[in-house]
Structures are given as structure tokens and as C-alpha cells.
Design an enzyme around this catalytic site. Structure first.
Site, PDB file in Angstrom:
ATOM      1  N   GLY A  21       0.826  -1.199   0.000  1.00 30.21           N
ATOM      2  CA  GLY A  21       0.000   0.000   0.000  1.00 30.21           C
ATOM      3  C   GLY A  21       0.858   1.244   0.000  1.00 30.21           C
ATOM      4  O   GLY A  21       2.086   1.176  -0.165  1.00 30.21           O
ATOM      5  N   VAL A  35       2.918  -5.463   3.467  1.00 28.51           N
ATOM      6  CA  VAL A  35       2.458  -6.361   4.528  1.00 28.51           C
ATOM      7  C   VAL A  35       2.895  -7.784   4.187  1.00 28.51           C
ATOM      8  O   VAL A  35       2.747  -8.230   3.045  1.00 28.51           O
ATOM      9  CB  VAL A  35       0.921  -6.305   4.686  1.00 28.51           C
ATOM     10  N   ASP A  40     -10.997   8.060  12.136  1.00 28.16           N
ATOM     11  CA  ASP A  40     -10.911   7.700  10.713  1.00 28.16           C
ATOM     12  C   ASP A  40     -11.769   6.469  10.417  1.00 28.16           C
ATOM     13  O   ASP A  40     -11.312   5.515   9.782  1.00 28.16           O
ATOM     14  CB  ASP A  40      -9.452   7.451  10.319  1.00 28.16           C
TER      15      ASP A  40
END
Length: 559
Positions: A50, A55, A164
Site C-alpha cells: 500500500g 504487509v 478515521d
């Protein structure tokens, strides 16, 4: 790092042949594969990439636990404010022990890059689900909404605001017979009420489609800010788009500030009126008119029979042990050399190089034992911390639930107060009006020396009834005021108890964090030494193995 395609073990780049299988090693294809993070986590495979980093799937070498490791890119890792934010996220998630919040195990570094070690999840984000399905059923929406609210209730009980909430930060996995089991992600910009500020006042953080009006205005976030963002997400689950969706960012901002969302009933007829009312309250422009926290939202869901028993502290974490990593056993080098020493001649066994390999393997074994002991100490410490947090969380959530009920009751008494004041004003006006009428009739009768009229009698009776009713309402209002004052006192007392518990949590967390960091620092030092010894052992094993043919049984013995 290189990898053996047969046994799946990793070796340093200067090793060409697997000492176990005697076959040529191949490059792993990713420089991070095979590396050990934080002295404990061996990286096994790539998962995704990302904007912040990559990851990976990894395994704890001592606890046999599969984890996901987010390795931040160098730019993120070198940014001091970002580093502080990451450390805060790790500590916040570690403190919020809850089935619907992603678990963070550790914080480490790999060649200068920061790494967050968290539970490994299989599934999709709500954003991915909505991209393919567009809208969800009311039943499915309620289930996901409830679990997000449950996760937020844990955060809110510790005075933490997520800031968020959006579909990309809501992960849906499976656990036993529960589909769409929610894991709330990314507390990277979370805000602790009363805590240190990492962003400038007025800085707009969050995603525009889900940001509450008060944040656009630069005001302080509150727990009600999370409720607004969740309201936007729920609206999107039901309609296929957020309340003020637009390609034009200015229109999105204007919508949050000034426009009302399109009525849900005009879009979908199957949405219950009670759910529609709850969502509209979540999307109120004024935060004071919303649910003040997730507890009030959950209470209203229960009151309207929209709550189901699908989550709770008895739910075991959905992901632990869910996925096994093939061929992930570590080589125990002292066992390897014990076995191989029986297969080489005395001259080879007595060479300096072979002796160095044996010494490295034996020293490595002792270091690995020490690291394993430290890991178990960390586990004991973390279990103690988790147990402490669970107990505190139960107490906090009990207090917060009571607070939500008291606020609901206070709201009810305020509505009664408004109605009673309105009736008192009306009755007072009528009493004055009747008194004037009676005085007028009395003056007329006195001037005419006449008898009391039926109309005057009727007005006197009516006045008596009105005065009696006014006394009753005033008495009710007096009791209502006493009740309101008592509720306000109870609310302030509950808020004080919650505040004191949260202060104690901060103190205890600091103590645990210091002990945890001490253990981690010691593991890091030992791990660096262990990796060097592992390389020496592997290099020696390669040279020895190239001169002999190993049996299949040997491979089993030294794993």
C-alpha cells in the site's frame, strides 16, 4: 535471502546448497523474505503493498503464532511525527483488547524501517465488499454496524477517539459460524482525550466522505465525531454511496456542513423507521444532538430491538492459529551437527572449520534458549496487562453503560420539563384570563345590584379547576427538577469515576511499557548475535554436506 524449494527453509545469500536436502537454493525474489523481525518473527511470504508500505505473513519462532507484519517504507519510517504516530497506534491497539479490534502484538524495526506486528486476518475490507456488492441487506448492515459500535465502545471507554472510521478501515473476516466478523483497523490518527497532541489544532485528519462537520471547522474531535463517521458508513452500506458522495471535494465538504442527506426511505423502502431515525441522529450537524458515544448508540439499538447477541468478551480471537505456514520449521543447528558428526570421519570432525560450526551451533542454542525465556516473560507480562485491561474495561463499560442510561433518562426528564413548562405557561395565561373575566362579571353585577350569574359561577368553577391543575403541574415540575438534579449529580459522579479509572490505566500502561521495552531491547541484542551464529552454522553445514550424502532420516532428525 535464499530459499530451499523442498524444505522451505531460508538461508543467507552466501549459502548455495541446502544442507538438509543437498539441492541448489534459489533466490527468494523479495529481499525481506526469510528475515527475522524483532528477534522473533520470521517473514515467510508477501501479502500486499500500500501507500505506507508492505504487509507480510510471518511466524513467531518461539510461540508458533502466525502474524501479519506491516513494514513501513523508508520515507514513513524516517518521518519523526509518523514514527510517534505509529508508536501511539501500537500502544493504543495493545491497550484496547477487544474481539472487534485488530490485535497489535509488537513494534519493531527492520534495517531502519518501522514494523507493526499484528494478528493475521483473512477476508476483505468493507470497502472491497461494497465495491462488488454495492449495497447490503438491512440485517447484514445491522450486524456490521453493531460490531463496529462495540469496538468503538471499547475505545470510547478509554477516552480514545478513532477519527478515521471508513469502509477501508473495517475488515470483515469469519469466525466459526459468524460471517462478516468485524475487525476495526488503523488507529494511526486516533486521539486520546486529555492526551498529548501530535497534530496541529485545526488540522483536518480523516477521509472527506466520512469526516464530521466539526472537524471541517477545525474544532476539537469528540466521541460523537466517531458516531457521525459511522453514520456515513452505515448510510453507504444501505444505499451504495456515502451521504454526500461527489467527485467534487468542495461539494462533499458543503454537504457535511449545510445539506441534509437524502431520506433513506426515498432510496429503500425496507429500512425500518427506527433504524432510519437512528442514522439521522448519528448524522446530526451539531455534535451535541448526536449520540455522545458508542454506548448511547448501542443503548438506542437495544431499545429499538435492533441489537443482537453476536459479539462479546467470550468470543475468541478469530484469527489466531487460523492459517498454517508450510515448511516453517526452524533448523535446530546443534541437533544438525550432533547428527552429522556421526556421519563424517574423525579428520573432518576435528577440523577448525567444523569445530567453529559446532561451537556456533551450541552457542546459538544457548542464545535461543535465553530469547525463548525472554519471550515467555513478555508473554506473561502481556497476559497480565491484558487481564488488567479486561477487568478495567468491564468496569469502564459498566460505568459507561450506566452513564448512557442516565443520559437517556435525563433527556426524557428534560422533554417532560419542556412539556410541563409549556403547560404551566398555558394554564397561567388561562387563569389570568378567567380572573379578568370573573372581575368583569363581578363589576357588572355590582353596578347593577344583581345576583350572581350562571356564567360567573361557571367561570369560578373553571378557575378553581385551572388553579388545581396548575398546582399539580407545578408539583410535578418540582419533582422533575429534583429528579433532573439527581440525574445530573449521578452523571457527574459516573464521569468522575470513569476519569479516575482512565488515569490509573495510563499509569499502569507506562509501567508495563517500560518493562516490555527492556525485554525487547535485550532480545534485539541477542537476536543480532544469533543471526551471525546462524550464518556461521549454515556456511559450515553447506561445506560439510557437500562432501557426504545425507539420508532422508537425517532431515527429520535435525528439524
Amino acid at each position: 535471502m535464499k530459499i530451499c524449494q523442498k524444505c522451505s527453509n531460508f538461508f543467507p545469500d552466501d549459502i548455495n546448497v541446502c544442507p538438509l536436502d543437498n539441492i541448489v537454493l534459489s533466490q527468494s525474489g523479495d529481499s525481506n523474505l526469510g528475515k527475522v523481525v524483532g528477534g522473533c518473527y520470521r517473514i515467510h511470504s508477501f501479502i500486499s503493498k500500500g501507500g505506507m508500505g508492505s504487509v507480510y505473513l510471518a511466524k513467531h519462532r518461539y510461540l508458533n503464532r502466525n502474524v501479519a507484519i506491516k513494514i513501513l517504507n523508508q520515507q514513513m519510517s524516517s518521518d519523526e511525527s509518523m514514527r510517534k504516530r505509529i508508536i501511539r497506534e501500537a500502544r493504543i491497539c495493545a491497550s484496547l483488547e477487544h474481539p472487534n479490534i485488530v490485535k497489535v502484538y509488537d513494534l519493531a524495526t527492520l534495517e531502519g524501517s518501522m514494523c507493526i506486528v499484528m494478528e493475521f486476518l483473512e477476508g476483505k475490507t468493507l470497502k472491497e465488499v461494497l465495491r462488488f456488492e454495492n449495497t447490503l441487506t438491512v440485517e447484514r448492515t445491522l450486524k456490521i454496524m453493531q460490531m463496529i459500535a462495540e469496538a468503538l465502545s471499547r475505545a470510547h471507554s478509554f477516552n480514545i477517539i478513532h477519527r478515521d472510521i471508513k469502509p477501508a478501515n473495517i475488515f470483515l473476516t469469519s469466525y466459526r459460524d459468524i460471517d462478516d466478523f468485524v475487525k476495526l483497523l488503523d488507529f494511526g490518527i486516533a486521539y486520546t482525550i486529555g492526551g498529548a497532541r501530535l497534530t496541529q489544532k485545526g488540522m483536518l485528519l480523516g477521509t472527506p466522505a466520512y469526516v464530521p462537520p466539526e472537524r471541517i471547522k477545525g474544532e476539537e474531535p469528540t466521541k460523537a465525531s466517531d458516531i457521525y463517521s459511522l453514520g456515513c458508513v452505515v448510510y453507504e452500506m444501505l444505499t451504495g454511496k456515502s451521504p454526500f458522495a461527489s467527485q467534487n471535494i468542495e461539494e462533499v465538504i458543503t454537504g457535511h456542513l449545510f445539506r441534509d442527506p437524502a431520506p433513506l426511505k426515498e432510496i429503500r423502502q425496507d429500512i425500518p423507521d427506527s433504524l432510519s431515525s437512528i442514522i439521522l441522529k448519528m448524522l446530526e450537524k451539531n455534535p451535541q444532538n448526536r449520540y455522545q458515544d458508542a454506548f448511547e448508540l448501542l443503548e438506542d439499538m437495544k431499545f429499538n430491538n435492533l441489537y443482537s447477541k453476536i459479539t462479546g468478551e467470550n468470543v475468541v480471537r478469530a484469527s489466531e492459529g487460523a492459517t498454517s505456514i508450510e515448511g516453517s520449521n526452524e533448523i535446530v543447528w546443534n541437533n544438525y551437527f550432533d547428527n552429522i558428526s556421526k556421519m563424517v570421519d574423525d579428520d573432518t570432525a576435528q577440523t577448525i572449520e567444523f569445530s567453529k560450526g559446532v561451537e556456533a551451533a551450541n552457542e546459538l542454542f544457548l542464545i535461543e534458549q535465553k530469547i525463548a525465556e525472554l519471550v515467555m516473560e513478555i508473554e506473561k507480562l502481556d497476559n497480565k496487562r491484558r487481564e488488567y485491561h479486561r477487568n478495567i474495561a468491564i468496569a469502564l463499560e459498566t460505568l459507561q453503560t450506566d452513564l448512557a442510561k442516565q443520559r437517556r433518562e435525563l433527556g426524557k426528564t428534560k422533554m417532560e420539563h419542556i412539556a410541563q413548562i409549556s403547560e404551566i405557561e398555558y394554564l397561567t395565561s388561562k387563569v389570568n384570563e378567567i380572573e379578568e373575566k370573573i372581575m368583569s362579571l363581578f363589576s357588572q353585577r355590582k353596578n347593577e345590584n344583581g345576583k350572581i350569574s350562571d356564567e360567573e359561577i361557571e367561570q369560578i368553577i373553571l378557575l378553581s379547576e385551572m388553579v388545581q391543575r396548575l398546582r399539580e403541574i407545578n408539583e410535578k415540575e418540582k419533582k422533575n427538577k429534583e429528579n433532573r438534579n439527581e440525574l445530573k449529580f449521578q452523571i457527574e459522579d459516573l464521569k468522575y469515576q470513569i476519569l479516575q479509572l482512565n488515569k490509573r490505566v495510563v499509569e499502569i500502561d507506562e509501567e508495563f511499557a517500560q518493562k516490555h521495552d527492556d525485554y525487547i531491547n535485550e532480545i534485539d541484542k541477542l537476536s543480532t548475535k544469533a543471526e551471525n551464529l546462524r550464518s556461521i552454522a549454515a556456511f559450515t553445514a553447506q561445506k560439510v554436506a557437500s562432501g557426504i550424502r545425507m539420508s532422508g532420516s537425517l532431515e527429520k532428525n535435525h528439524k
